[in-house]
Design an enzyme around this catalytic site. Structure first.
Site, mmCIF file in Angstrom:
data_model
loop_
_atom_site.group_PDB
_atom_site.id
_atom_site.type_symbol
_atom_site.label_atom_id
_atom_site.label_comp_id
_atom_site.label_asym_id
_atom_site.label_seq_id
_atom_site.Cartn_x
_atom_site.Cartn_y
_atom_site.Cartn_z
ATOM 1 N N ASN A 12 21.035 63.372 61.958
ATOM 2 C CA ASN A 12 21.109 63.510 60.501
ATOM 3 C C ASN A 12 19.944 64.382 60.052
ATOM 4 O O ASN A 12 18.807 63.922 59.990
ATOM 5 C CB ASN A 12 21.048 62.114 59.851
ATOM 6 C CG ASN A 12 21.072 62.193 58.336
ATOM 7 O OD1 ASN A 12 21.255 63.271 57.758
ATOM 8 N ND2 ASN A 12 20.879 61.062 57.691
ATOM 9 N N LYS A 14 19.305 65.517 57.230
ATOM 10 C CA LYS A 14 18.883 65.264 55.836
ATOM 11 C C LYS A 14 18.681 66.600 55.117
ATOM 12 O O LYS A 14 19.373 67.570 55.440
ATOM 13 C CB LYS A 14 17.646 64.363 55.797
ATOM 14 C CG LYS A 14 17.845 63.098 56.647
ATOM 15 C CD LYS A 14 16.832 62.025 56.429
ATOM 16 C CE LYS A 14 17.166 60.823 57.311
ATOM 17 N NZ LYS A 14 16.286 59.689 57.095
ATOM 18 N N HIS A 96 24.512 56.382 53.222
ATOM 19 C CA HIS A 96 23.177 56.383 53.837
ATOM 20 C C HIS A 96 22.188 55.675 52.905
ATOM 21 O O HIS A 96 22.343 55.724 51.682
ATOM 22 C CB HIS A 96 22.729 57.825 54.100
ATOM 23 C CG HIS A 96 21.484 57.876 54.919
ATOM 24 N ND1 HIS A 96 20.235 57.770 54.358
ATOM 25 C CD2 HIS A 96 21.297 57.955 56.250
ATOM 26 C CE1 HIS A 96 19.330 57.799 55.320
ATOM 27 N NE2 HIS A 96 19.944 57.911 56.482
ATOM 28 N N GLU A 98 19.439 56.477 51.862
ATOM 29 C CA GLU A 98 18.865 57.347 50.816
ATOM 30 C C GLU A 98 19.858 57.564 49.680
ATOM 31 O O GLU A 98 19.465 57.707 48.520
ATOM 32 C CB GLU A 98 18.401 58.665 51.456
ATOM 33 C CG GLU A 98 17.132 58.433 52.277
ATOM 34 C CD GLU A 98 17.063 59.162 53.598
ATOM 35 O OE1 GLU A 98 17.729 60.196 53.750
ATOM 36 O OE2 GLU A 98 16.333 58.686 54.489
ATOM 37 N N GLU A 168 21.309 50.838 59.905
ATOM 38 C CA GLU A 168 19.998 51.450 59.734
ATOM 39 C C GLU A 168 19.137 50.568 58.835
ATOM 40 O O GLU A 168 19.244 50.641 57.597
ATOM 41 C CB GLU A 168 20.138 52.833 59.071
ATOM 42 C CG GLU A 168 20.995 53.799 59.850
ATOM 43 C CD GLU A 168 20.653 55.248 59.487
ATOM 44 O OE1 GLU A 168 20.189 55.952 60.386
ATOM 45 O OE2 GLU A 168 20.815 55.648 58.334
ATOM 46 N N GLY A 174 12.342 56.555 58.921
ATOM 47 C CA GLY A 174 11.264 57.495 58.627
ATOM 48 C C GLY A 174 9.885 56.861 58.625
ATOM 49 O O GLY A 174 8.915 57.451 58.158
ATOM 50 N N SER A 214 13.887 55.557 63.030
ATOM 51 C CA SER A 214 12.782 55.928 63.913
ATOM 52 C C SER A 214 13.156 55.926 65.395
ATOM 53 O O SER A 214 12.357 55.525 66.246
ATOM 54 C CB SER A 214 11.556 55.037 63.653
ATOM 55 O OG SER A 214 11.125 55.200 62.311
HETATM 56 P P1 13P Z 1 14.533 58.668 61.072
HETATM 57 O O1 13P Z 1 15.096 58.828 62.476
HETATM 58 O O2 13P Z 1 13.782 59.872 60.616
HETATM 59 O O3 13P Z 1 13.813 57.369 60.924
HETATM 60 O O4 13P Z 1 15.820 58.581 60.092
HETATM 61 C C1 13P Z 1 16.848 57.720 60.406
HETATM 62 C C2 13P Z 1 17.988 58.003 59.531
HETATM 63 O O5 13P Z 1 17.943 57.775 58.333
HETATM 64 C C3 13P Z 1 19.183 58.590 60.142
HETATM 65 O O6 13P Z 1 20.252 58.610 59.261
#
Ligand code: 13P
Length: 251
Positions: A12, A14, A96, A98, A168, A174, A214
């Site tokens: 992803n 982002k 997601h 976010e 997740e 993150g 992560s």
């Molecule tokens: P990170 O791997 O940067 O923690 O992000 C995970 C994520 O949100 C994947 O969709």
């Protein structure tokens, strides 16, 4: 991971990358080597969907990171599943954390998007996961089951093969604080059990449940060893060449 479920890794990206950086990612993915037993899908920013679809090998899937719940209309700033398909892209990530927590998307809206995207022929990666305070107050199961309940109501039985669920935990995204393989397995196992009780045993057995939060080249193999973890959804680490190790984590 159980052998009957193909290992699945999503990158992803982002809101990251420009054409130059994307060319770099495409170069390391094309060079591989990638385990042919892993299904790999890259979630790319919407303005680069067609570019990535044209430049990535056909064996690597491309996903949009969001879409709206209707085919077209006066919805400034949105894109529809029909548009995503029109540029040759097969997948969409929906719900997601976010989208939920930065943009305020509700369970009901996410469920409608999932239903519409599937009906338009896209494959869907719906995401669920609890926040830190929910985990600390013992509400993890309650939260993820209710997020999943909204979604499953919009998935017709014959569309489950087009669904990959991403668990997740928000506190792990993150932050560098990966859930331990045991913590992740515990939730994945409960999700599969819940699916068996609330959809059916066959769906529960076949659907892939991937972990995100992560994931790195260092921790991916331990996660992949767990019985109900069928792959990962990777943010930051999907932008770097080390991502190849994560794609190959089940080897
Ligand atoms: P990170 O791997 O940067 O923690 O992000 C995970 C994520 O949100 C994947 O969709």
């Amino acid at each position: 991971m159980a052998p009957e479920r193909k290992f699945f890794v999503g990158g992803n990206w982002k809101m990251n990358g420009n054409k130059k950086e994307i060319d770099g990612i495409i170069a390391f993915l094309t060079a591989g080597p990638l385990d042919p037993n892993t299904e790999l899908v890259c979630g790319v920013p919407s303005c680069y969907l067609e570019y990535c679809r044209q430049k990535l090998p056909a064996t690597i899937g491309v996903a949009a990171q969001n879409c709206y719940k209707v085919p077209k209309g006066a919805f400034t700033g949105e894109i529809s599943p029909a548009m995503i398909k029109d540029v040759g892209v097969e997948w969409v990530i929906l719900g997601h954390s976010e989208r939920r927590n930065v943009f305020g998307e509700s369970d009901a809206l996410i469920a409608e998007k999932v239903g519409h995207a599937l009906s338009e022929g896209l494959k869907v990666i719906p995401c669920i996961g609890e926040k830190l305070e929910e985990r600390e107050s013992g509400k993890t199961e309650e939260v993820v089951f209710s997020q999943l309940k909204a979604i499953i109501e919009k998935i017709p039985l014959d569309k489950w093969e087009n669904v990959v669920i991403a668990y997740e935990p928000v506190w792990a995204i993150g932050t560098g604080k990966t859930a331990s393989p045991q913590q992740a397995q515990e939730v994945h196992g409960k999700l599969r059990q819940w699916l068996s009780e609330n959809v059916n045993a066959e769906v529960a057995q076949k659907v892939r449940i991937i972990y995100g939060g992560s994931v790195t080249a260092e921790n991916c193999r331990e996660l992949a060893k767990e019985a109900d973890i069928d792959g990962s959804l990777v943010g930051g680490a999907s932008l770097k060449p080390d991502f190849i190790h994560i794609v190959n984590a089940s080897q």
